[in-house]
Design an enzyme around this catalytic site. Sequence first.
Site: not given
Length: 226
Positions: A4, A83
């Site tokens: 990202h 994550e």
Amino acid sequence: LLRHGETAWNSKKKLQGQTDIPLNENGLTQAQAIARLLVQHSIACKYAAVFSSDLARASNTAKVIVDIANTKHKVHADARLRERAMGSHVEGKTWASLTHEQKHALRTGTPEGGESSQQMLERMVQAVAEIAHKHAAVTDNDDISPPHILVVSHGGAMGTLLEYANMNSSSSSSSSKTVPHIRNCGVYSLTVAFDGDSVDTVEWTYDGIVVELDNTSTKGGERVGG
């Protein structure tokens, strides 16, 4: 695999984990820039599908790429692509500010309220293998090139998966590659092959860097906290 764009916590070197921090202005610019590069290098047009972590910084990066590349793909959100969960006592802090015990737990165990690196790896392996297997089955023909899938995820999760691929690859060229620092909006190639119809018989090959931006700014510690 694409990481990202930058967030405010990235710029301050704060560990994000699964705290849902949005892209900052620079992160949005990065997502737009990488989208244009993927179009320029005729990569975006090859994507058969787009998947993303369900956290905003990843899913919004994916949506920017789909919009600019005009691929007309739906972004499929998958929480397994998140994550590593680090717990509320760690997320939002810098690595330097953590106690010795917190650093030790992140390196070797399970932080309070979080998950171990192994738990993160297991869900990433499962998610990416299932995604690849689903789309490989659609094009199970020797005359058709394997499909390209875009997966937008996070620095720690991606780095751990690529290192796993290196260690478990039968390809000498793959195992000789060093997994780099995973930059914001960096794109890295992973080949997933199957022996037969089972999703459990997987051959992983880390192919290297596809493209990175020159002006990404986050350094150090991001393998842990991206």
